[in-house]
Design an enzyme around this catalytic site. Sequence first.
Site, PDB file in Angstrom:
ATOM      1  N   ALA A  10       0.900  -1.636   0.330  1.00  0.00           N
ATOM      2  CA  ALA A  10      -0.399   0.101   0.058  1.00  0.00           C
ATOM      3  C   ALA A  10       0.903   0.933   0.117  1.00  0.00           C
ATOM      4  O   ALA A  10       0.611   1.997  -0.851  1.00  0.00           O
ATOM      5  CB  ALA A  10      -0.522   0.271   1.353  1.00  0.00           C
ATOM      6  N   LYS A 205       8.069   1.753  16.789  1.00  0.00           N
ATOM      7  CA  LYS A 205       8.253   3.492  16.604  1.00  0.00           C
ATOM      8  C   LYS A 205       8.839   3.745  17.384  1.00  0.00           C
ATOM      9  O   LYS A 205       9.320   5.037  17.692  1.00  0.00           O
ATOM     10  CB  LYS A 205       6.670   3.985  16.548  1.00  0.00           C
TER      11      LYS A 205
END
Length: 317
Positions: A10, A205
């Site tokens: 994507a 993250k």
Amino acid sequence: MRLAIVGAGAVGRSVADLAGGYGHTVTALADSGSAAVDADGIDVAAALERKREDGQVGTAAPEDALDGEYDALVEATPTTLGDAQPGFGHVRTALERDRHVVLANKGPVAERYDEVRELEAESAGGVRFEAAVGGAIPVLSTVEDFGPNNIVAARGVLNGTANFVLTRMAAEGLDYEHVLAEAQDMGVAEADPSFDVEGTDAALKCVILANVLAQGERTYRLEDAEVEGITDVPGSALELAHEDGRTVRLVGEVSGDGVRVGPRLVSEHGDLAVGGTTNIVQLETDHAGRLNLSGRGAGGPETATAVLSDVGRLPEL
């Protein structure tokens, strides 16, 4: 700038689709089994259509994308843990050719950050990875603007799938398994959601953010983080929290004490109580107080905007 995009999921497809609007030329697009390569610029629409119809973007070999003509490599292959391959190898190849690298893939800068920086130091190319932390949210560019020395801590809600599940559990009084199945039906959660609901994605993250804030004084990896997911959060815990004006969110924290990710009680009306798939990052600064950065933390076009913003910050080679 000429871009070689490795990874046609994507994010990679969205970068290819949007690059022209940012003034860039895509000279290569590779998936796991093929590539479209043209030094003058590939036909992006044709490559994406071929991917939809045949499952491959082109007729060249994937490695031809790395060997072609480009100024910046966009590394958008799936995140892998441990040795962070094949992403790390792609980063090495580009930097050894004195090319820039822009990462959407979290693996190389979460698991091998020091090695990436060493390769960068020996290269004419640079490395940027805004998209690896907050999707469309400009977390790292804000840290860069303020200066890492002026950020004393960070926390946030950094996984949309986990946040969607907790939001629905609280709003509807439903249990975890029911809401997870609903999220999978809607495409919000993967068929195997463990990366998200066990806290791994949020931890990666936070590890990347911790590495940036540490400025080389130490290096963090996933194994250094304390991680707890949401799989054991019962619906009753959310009901009790609501009675006290609070709710539960999967919160990542970066401080001098290290990296922690886990379910936390937060005020129902506080900044961390974002709903649905929204993400938020709070930066605690020395002189400007708390900065709240919120927005879409995932999605192809959303993450592609962060990639292309990074490309725009790169100097000409």
